[in-house]
Design an enzyme around this catalytic site. Structure first.
Site, PDB file in Angstrom:
ATOM      1  N   LYS A 191       0.850  -1.210   0.000  1.00 43.49           N
ATOM      2  CA  LYS A 191       0.000   0.000   0.000  1.00 43.49           C
ATOM      3  C   LYS A 191       0.881   1.254   0.000  1.00 43.49           C
ATOM      4  O   LYS A 191       0.610   2.219  -0.714  1.00 43.49           O
ATOM      5  CB  LYS A 191      -0.940  -0.021   1.221  1.00 43.49           C
ATOM      6  CG  LYS A 191      -2.055  -1.051   1.065  1.00 43.49           C
ATOM      7  CD  LYS A 191      -2.814  -1.335   2.356  1.00 43.49           C
ATOM      8  CE  LYS A 191      -3.777  -2.495   2.108  1.00 43.49           C
ATOM      9  NZ  LYS A 191      -4.454  -3.000   3.312  1.00 43.49           N
ATOM     10  N   GLN A 216      -4.726  -1.614   9.518  1.00 49.58           N
ATOM     11  CA  GLN A 216      -4.585  -2.946   8.921  1.00 49.58           C
ATOM     12  C   GLN A 216      -5.159  -4.004   9.869  1.00 49.58           C
ATOM     13  O   GLN A 216      -4.818  -4.040  11.048  1.00 49.58           O
ATOM     14  CB  GLN A 216      -3.090  -3.216   8.648  1.00 49.58           C
ATOM     15  CG  GLN A 216      -2.824  -4.506   7.907  1.00 49.58           C
ATOM     16  CD  GLN A 216      -3.363  -4.509   6.473  1.00 49.58           C
ATOM     17  OE1 GLN A 216      -3.245  -3.536   5.751  1.00 49.58           O
ATOM     18  NE2 GLN A 216      -3.962  -5.618   6.080  1.00 49.58           N
ATOM     19  N   ASP A 260     -11.202   2.393   4.077  1.00 50.57           N
ATOM     20  CA  ASP A 260     -11.548   0.973   3.981  1.00 50.57           C
ATOM     21  C   ASP A 260     -13.061   0.786   3.941  1.00 50.57           C
ATOM     22  O   ASP A 260     -13.550  -0.302   3.641  1.00 50.57           O
ATOM     23  CB  ASP A 260     -10.983   0.217   5.203  1.00 50.57           C
ATOM     24  CG  ASP A 260      -9.821  -0.687   4.833  1.00 50.57           C
ATOM     25  OD1 ASP A 260      -9.633  -0.952   3.623  1.00 50.57           O
ATOM     26  OD2 ASP A 260      -9.101  -1.131   5.751  1.00 50.57           O
TER      27      ASP A 260
END
Ligand code: NAP
Length: 303
Positions: A58, A102, A125
């Site tokens: 990422k 994460q 997200d």
């Protein structure tokens, strides 16, 4: 009788590369007009090796897109209050337009509480309860990256999806449920199957669009797939075969020749996920800076 043509491969890798190229151009335009650069902050707690690989990917791709990338690596025993304090700082930081924590988190941290501590307008997200609710009620939301990537591939292949029968196998919060919501938003007739579903094979055979996000290698057999269906395989499974370690999906790819099209694993949905994360970061930036604000910034810089 003519033999049907073999299923076409849906090349997510090249689709994602094209999308990233467009996004990089958009970032360039934003920066040259306003002097501002969209920024993504990624928070990693602990040393899970797979998570470490995802975070590095990422970081690399965010930088390749000429956006700011801020990576925060915290020890596995980080106290909840310390993580919450970092999220509060990132929420308040104008250079940070998107925030991603994460997953999975170490067991002592409450995942829902952590995700819901992110500013929903920076929740790239799309896991915050407000974004899940907005998506479920058809309001403008930040949408989870993997299902968003699947939808882009489907629309590219099929154009309109309205009226098609879609079956989603798997009902996780990160893939299956938002995928079903997105497909309903496209006016599909949607069925969601899961581990307690009585006859998954029969449901799959009714699908014009079949999306599988389970995490069981080659669960979906060729005779579960309707001829002419479009199949999106989200699964990523490592298996030992012929003495070698390989990645396979949740669909028996070699048995799916009668589908219209299918995503390979690897090279299908996977690359779309990061591309959609970058797209969500730019979307978040634009919502935080509506056109009138951007024009004012550009005008002030021109003075
Ligand atoms: P998850 O949270 O473990 O959910 C799996 C789902 O599959 C659950 O809803 C479960 O049902 C259902 N299921 C389990 N066994 C089943 C069976 N035999 N028949 C039908 N349904 C069954 O997994 P996830 O996070 O959604 O991930 C799914 C897969 O996608 C994994 O392989 C993961 O690595 C992959 N993935 C890939 C990407 C990407 O970027 N390509 C992103 C995310 C995930 P219950 O709810 O009843 O338990």
């Amino acid at each position: 009788m003519n033999k049907p043509l073999p299923a076409q491969r849906i090349d997510g890798k090249s689709f994602a590369a094209g999308l990233v190229e467009q996004l990089a151009q958009e970032v360039k335009d934003i920066t040259s007009h306003t002097g501002l650069t969209p920024g993504l902050a990624v928070v990693l707690v602990g040393e899970d090796p797979a998570s470490g690989v995802y975070v590095s990917a990422k970081h690399r791709q965010t930088q390749a897109c000429a956006m700011h990338s801020f990576v925060h690596r915290l020890p596995a025993d980080t106290p909840p209050a310390e993580l919450m304090a970092l999220l509060a700082r990132l929420n308040a930081d104008a250079q940070v337009n998107g925030i991603l924590v994460q997953l999975p988190l170490p067991a002592h941290l409450d995942t829902h509480a952590v995700i819901n501590a992110i500013d929903p307008d920076k929740d790239v997200d799309g896991f915050h309860i407000l974004n899940a609710g907005r998506l479920a009620t058809g309001q403008e939301a930040l949408v989870p990256c993997t299902p968003l990537g699947c939808l882009l591939l489907l629309k590219d292949r099929l154009g309109t999806l309205a009226g098609l029968n879609a079956v989603v196998v798997g009902k996780s919060n990160i893939v299956g449920k938002p995928m079903a919501q997105l497909l309903m938003g496209e006016h599909c007739t949607v069925t969601v199957a899961h581990s307690r579903t009585r006859d998954v094979a029969a449901l799959c055979r009714s699908a014009d669009i079949l999306i599988v996000a389970v995490g069981r290698p080659e669960l979906i057999k060729g005779d579960w797939i309707k001829p002419g269906a479009v199949v999106i395989d989200v699964g990523i499974n490592r298996v030992e075969r012929d003495g070698r370690s390989r990645i396979v999906g949740d669909v028996a790819f070699d048995e799916a020749g009668h589908a219209q099209a299918i995503t390979p694993v690897p090279g299908g949905v996977g690359p779309m996920t990061i591309a959609c994360l970058l797209a969500n970061t730019i979307t978040a930036f634009k919502r935080q800076h509506p056109p009138v604000t951007l024009q004012a910034i550009a005008a002030a810089q021109g003075e």
